[in-house]
Design a protein around this motif. Structure first.
Motif, PDB file in Angstrom:
ATOM      1  N   GLU A 157       0.864  -1.187   0.000  1.00  0.00           N
ATOM      2  CA  GLU A 157       0.000   0.000   0.000  1.00  0.00           C
ATOM      3  C   GLU A 157       0.891   1.224   0.000  1.00  0.00           C
ATOM      4  O   GLU A 157       1.965   1.208   0.598  1.00  0.00           O
ATOM      5  CB  GLU A 157      -0.895   0.032   1.243  1.00  0.00           C
ATOM      6  N   GLY A 158       0.413   2.275  -0.645  1.00  0.00           N
ATOM      7  CA  GLY A 158       1.217   3.488  -0.737  1.00  0.00           C
ATOM      8  C   GLY A 158       2.333   3.303  -1.763  1.00  0.00           C
ATOM      9  O   GLY A 158       2.368   2.330  -2.515  1.00  0.00           O
ATOM     10  N   ASN A 159       3.250   4.255  -1.795  1.00  0.00           N
ATOM     11  CA  ASN A 159       4.331   4.257  -2.786  1.00  0.00           C
ATOM     12  C   ASN A 159       5.660   4.549  -2.105  1.00  0.00           C
ATOM     13  O   ASN A 159       5.685   5.136  -1.033  1.00  0.00           O
ATOM     14  CB  ASN A 159       4.129   5.403  -3.791  1.00  0.00           C
ATOM     15  N   THR A 160       6.733   4.184  -2.771  1.00  0.00           N
ATOM     16  CA  THR A 160       8.052   4.695  -2.393  1.00  0.00           C
ATOM     17  C   THR A 160       8.680   5.322  -3.627  1.00  0.00           C
ATOM     18  O   THR A 160       8.871   4.649  -4.643  1.00  0.00           O
ATOM     19  CB  THR A 160       8.960   3.576  -1.845  1.00  0.00           C
ATOM     20  N   ARG A 161       8.937   6.617  -3.527  1.00  0.00           N
ATOM     21  CA  ARG A 161       9.609   7.308  -4.632  1.00  0.00           C
ATOM     22  C   ARG A 161      11.112   7.204  -4.389  1.00  0.00           C
ATOM     23  O   ARG A 161      11.577   7.362  -3.265  1.00  0.00           O
ATOM     24  CB  ARG A 161       9.178   8.780  -4.645  1.00  0.00           C
ATOM     25  N   HIS A 162      11.869   6.875  -5.427  1.00  0.00           N
ATOM     26  CA  HIS A 162      13.317   6.759  -5.249  1.00  0.00           C
ATOM     27  C   HIS A 162      14.040   7.534  -6.335  1.00  0.00           C
ATOM     28  O   HIS A 162      13.514   7.742  -7.437  1.00  0.00           O
ATOM     29  CB  HIS A 162      13.752   5.286  -5.252  1.00  0.00           C
ATOM     30  N   ARG A 163      15.251   7.949  -5.990  1.00  0.00           N
ATOM     31  CA  ARG A 163      16.068   8.743  -6.903  1.00  0.00           C
ATOM     32  C   ARG A 163      17.512   8.469  -6.539  1.00  0.00           C
ATOM     33  O   ARG A 163      17.818   8.311  -5.352  1.00  0.00           O
ATOM     34  CB  ARG A 163      15.748  10.219  -6.646  1.00  0.00           C
ATOM     35  N   ASP A 164      18.423   8.369  -7.509  1.00  0.00           N
ATOM     36  CA  ASP A 164      19.783   8.008  -7.142  1.00  0.00           C
ATOM     37  C   ASP A 164      20.842   8.753  -7.930  1.00  0.00           C
ATOM     38  O   ASP A 164      20.555   9.500  -8.868  1.00  0.00           O
ATOM     39  CB  ASP A 164      19.998   6.502  -7.242  1.00  0.00           C
ATOM     40  N   SER A 165      22.089   8.491  -7.515  1.00  0.00           N
ATOM     41  CA  SER A 165      23.260   9.177  -8.054  1.00  0.00           C
ATOM     42  C   SER A 165      23.579   8.779  -9.487  1.00  0.00           C
ATOM     43  O   SER A 165      24.413   9.390 -10.123  1.00  0.00           O
ATOM     44  CB  SER A 165      24.456   8.831  -7.167  1.00  0.00           C
ATOM     45  N   LEU A 166      22.932   7.729  -9.988  1.00  0.00           N
ATOM     46  CA  LEU A 166      23.203   7.303 -11.361  1.00  0.00           C
ATOM     47  C   LEU A 166      22.164   7.871 -12.318  1.00  0.00           C
ATOM     48  O   LEU A 166      22.162   7.553 -13.508  1.00  0.00           O
ATOM     49  CB  LEU A 166      23.184   5.774 -11.445  1.00  0.00           C
ATOM     50  N   GLY A 167      21.263   8.688 -11.782  1.00  0.00           N
ATOM     51  CA  GLY A 167      20.266   9.318 -12.640  1.00  0.00           C
ATOM     52  C   GLY A 167      18.975   8.520 -12.754  1.00  0.00           C
ATOM     53  O   GLY A 167      18.091   8.881 -13.524  1.00  0.00           O
ATOM     54  N   ASN A 168      18.863   7.418 -12.006  1.00  0.00           N
ATOM     55  CA  ASN A 168      17.613   6.657 -12.015  1.00  0.00           C
ATOM     56  C   ASN A 168      16.607   7.312 -11.081  1.00  0.00           C
ATOM     57  O   ASN A 168      16.976   7.857 -10.045  1.00  0.00           O
ATOM     58  CB  ASN A 168      17.845   5.228 -11.498  1.00  0.00           C
ATOM     59  N   SER A 169      15.328   7.228 -11.445  1.00  0.00           N
ATOM     60  CA  SER A 169      14.294   7.630 -10.504  1.00  0.00           C
ATOM     61  C   SER A 169      13.012   6.922 -10.881  1.00  0.00           C
ATOM     62  O   SER A 169      12.847   6.468 -12.023  1.00  0.00           O
ATOM     63  CB  SER A 169      14.084   9.142 -10.512  1.00  0.00           C
TER      64      SER A 169
END
Ligand code: FE2
Length: 289
Positions: free
Chosen positions: A75-87
């Motif tokens: 349930e809900g979401n997890t937003r992620h973003r990283d140093s390699l430019g992925n999100s």
């Protein structure tokens, strides 16, 4: 010789811990030199259902080296973003298998779903010496791409591993993991062969069940929320309780059997390698394209 059932050897009550910028979690186990859960290092359950917990602050930018993290949201979401430019966003029913290898810096920000809840899990998986400094890799697994099987009062979602002719979505992982989400109707039994030598855990998060049934049908009655550790053998048997469905995450993998030195978000094999991680962070050489 007849196949041997795996018995329950330990039942762990998760402890509340605060991580990130003040996120309340239920932790079943965390990284330690004793490496008792090899090949797994940590299992956290994040569940925010109560408005008094206030805004969700999440996990601002932090490094990882030497591990894999498996995030599975219900349930809900997890937003992620990283140093390699992925999100991206890990939405309900979706998973992400992140191999940090030699290093990533990322942020992970849980967000409430429409009902105001966040409910998910994060497992840390160790990497063998040969892969500790490998290139980072993500496997984003959308809910629709997770194989699902529903029959005879059993519902299985297969994130990794093999089950009933299905192959889970996460692939090419060193420890050959099984990671599945199993729901059983009341009284329904589930059994699964798991080769001797593999470590097996079940995280029961709904209902109650008898786990580790032997050939006489005897096992341990366990109530949610509990982490159940199985001993060695050839197969597991789990039977849901009589009054409500039981739901659990089933995890198995081949132990790596290497000494580890964990320090915060790093899990390496020697203290010198931990020091090197800090040196690389200071020098700006932690993340390499
Ligand atoms: Fe992380």
């Amino acid at each position: 010789m007849a196949d041997a059932p795996r018995k329950v050897t330990q039942i762990i009550s998760p402890q509340y811990v605060i991580e990130g910028a003040g996120v309340l979690l239920r932790r079943s186990f965390g990284p330690s030199r004793a490496n008792l859960f090899d090949p797994f290092l940590l299992f956290d359950h994040f569940a925010f259902n109560d408005p008094i917990e206030g805004p969700i602050v999440g996990f601002p930018t932090h490094p990882h080296r030497g591990i894999e993290t498996v995030t599975y949201m219900l349930e809900g979401n997890t937003r992620h973003r990283d140093s390699l430019g992925n999100s991206g966003v890990i939405g309900p029913g979706s998973a992400q298998w992140m191999t940090s290898g030699r290093g990533i810096l990322h942020e992970e920000m849980p967000k409430r779903g429409p009902e105001g809840t966040v409910f998910g899990f994060q497992l840390w998986v160790n990497l063998p010496v040969a892969l500790k400094m490998s290139a980072p890799r993500y496997q984003d697994i959308h809910a629709d791409d997770i194989p699902e099987l529903e029959k005879d009062g059993q519902k299985v979602r297969l994130v990794a591993g093999e089950y009933a002719g299905l192959i889970g979505s996460a692939t090419e992982i060193a420890i050959q993991p099984l990671y599945m989400d199993v729901t059983l109707d009341p009284n329904v039994e589930f059994s699964l062969p798991i080769a001797p030598g593999n470590a097996v855990y079940a995280y029961l998060f709904e209902g109650e069940a008898i786990l580790g049934l032997d050939t006489d049908g005897r096992g341990e009655m366990v109530k949610a929320v509990s982490m159940v550790v199985f001993g060695d053998g050839d197969y597991i048997r789990i039977q849901a309780g009589t009054s409500s469905p039981a739901r659990f995450i089933l995890m198995a993998g081949t132990p790596i059997n290497e000494a580890i030195v964990p320090y915060g978000p790093f899990v390496m094999n020697t203290e010198q390698e931990i020091e090197q991680a800090f040196i690389d962070l200071r020098n700006g050489t932690f993340v390499q394209d």
